[in-house]
Design an enzyme around this catalytic site. Structure first.
Site, short mmCIF file in Angstrom:
data_model
loop_
_atom_site.label_atom_id
_atom_site.label_comp_id
_atom_site.label_asym_id
_atom_site.label_seq_id
_atom_site.Cartn_x
_atom_site.Cartn_y
_atom_site.Cartn_z
CB CYS A 78 -12.41 -1.47 52.66
SG CYS A 78 -12.58 0.27 52.19
CB CYS B 196 -10.93 0.29 44.80
SG CYS B 196 -10.24 0.25 46.47
#
Length: 365
Positions: A108, A204
């Site tokens: 990410c 997440c």
């Protein structure tokens, strides 16, 4: 107050809705910079609106906007869901199916947060992109260097090893010299309601912690059963799908044996999980790929003594590295290390400085 040493400029702050990035935005705003807050919507955040301690949830977007409104700075929410799925979630799923232990936070940072967000920041005319990471950028003789955060308990350098030299020149990390307690006090001083907000704990896009359900949703029928074989060659039982296992795992094997057994190797081609005694986890050397090197260039087969981390939670270990080819290195521990897992990162240090790093391959001995 920490000053970045920059003249008043336009700075985009990556605002996650947490205390760290909120404190960064407030700090830079007080210093007179033109601050623009950007929050990324990375996945179907509706899944996690009610989930506490999960990053990038709907509540986080609300909190980031609330902080921006209090500071009086512009704030934008960017829909990066498709970018995030392609660069992070799909990679995460495929890595598990290849018998690896993935590291989505690094992917990410590499793709969505730095590559794509830096591009957006430049398009907005920003001079810099600031984040709430606990690392330090130090200007050395040959340009910017990436160093560990001063607080060892919060250091995030392991997750930023893919940052390029060019990106490092553009980035700012105002919290690198602070502890978490100091950051919270700073947020309280600015009157930010997120000052006491808990840190995010989960991946997440897996707010309930069940990564297997995500894999099965994206790649149906991926939990194909297969053989569990002892490293000495005999069959011990049947596994429930290689996605359920990781190197070093002891619990949940479902095998009765006369000594504790650990997952030693996962073979995705033949769909086999290999197990053995704890001693079978010992590793002397391995190969890393896709190396990102931030220090002075080293020649092929030149040996360098360094410290390496093979998991974010493990302390650095002394090792000898040597480069071969364009983007590979051999890493040889001075003392054997246990449970080196393909798919994890190997980050290379010289003291507090991050020299670079790469991804652990299956070439492990």
């Amino acid at each position: 107050m920490i000053n970045l040493g920059d003249k008043q400029s336009t700075i985009v702050v990556a605002m996650s809705g947490g205390v760290d990035s909120s404190a960064v935005a407030a700090m830079l705003h007080e210093q007179g910079h033109n601050v623009i807050g950007i929050t990324l919507q990375l996945y179907d955040h509706g899944m996690a609106v009610g989930k506490k301690n999960a990053c990038c949830a709907g509540q986080d977007i609300y909190d980031a906007k609330m902080v921006a409104n209090k500071l009086g700075i512009p704030h934008y929410v960017l829909d990066y869901e498709s970018k995030f799925k392609e660069s992070v979630i799909d990679n995460f799923v495929d890595s598990y199916l290849q018998g690896e232990t993935p590291l989505p936070c690094v992917q990410c940072n590499k793709s969505v947060k730095f590559r794509d967000l830096i591009k957006t920041a430049r398009e907005l005319g920003a001079d810099k992109l600031a984040t709430g990471h606990y690392v330090r950028k130090i200007n050395g003789d040959n340009g910017a260097e990436l160093h560990t955060g001063l607080d060892p308990a919060k250091d995030q350098s392991y997750f930023l090893f893919t940052t390029t030299k060019e990106q490092l020149e553009y980035l700012r990390f105002p919290l690198g010299g602070l502890t978490k307690d100091e950051t919270r006090k700073l947020a309280s001083k600015f009157g930010l309601e997120v000052a006491d907000k808990p840190d995010s704990q989960d991946i997440c896009f897996i707010p309930d912690g069940n990564y297997k359900s995500v894999i099965n949703k994206i790649r149906p029928n991926s939990s194909e059963s297969g053989k569990i074989i002892h490293v000495n060659g005999f069959e011990l039982g049947e596994h429930s799908g290689i996605i359920n296992y990781t190197i070093g795992q002891r619990r949940g094997l479902g095998i009765a044996y006369n000594e504790p057994l650990y997952v030693v190797k996962i073979d995705p081609k033949d769909n086999v999980v290999y197990v053995g005694p704890e001693s079978a986890l010992n590793v002397q050397e391995f190969i890393i790929r896709d190396v990102n090197w931030l220090a002075d260039e080293i020649k092929d087969n030149e040996k360098l003594e360094v410290a390496v981390k093979i998991r974010s939670t493990r302390p650095p270990r002394l090792a000898e590295i040597s480069k071969f080819g364009d983007d590979k290195m051999k890493v040889k521990f001075l003392c054997e290390e246990k449970a080196v897992a393909p798919g994890q990162a190997c980050v290379i240090y010289a003291g507090a400085r991050v020299l670079g790093g790469g991804w652990i391959t299956r070439e492990i001995r």
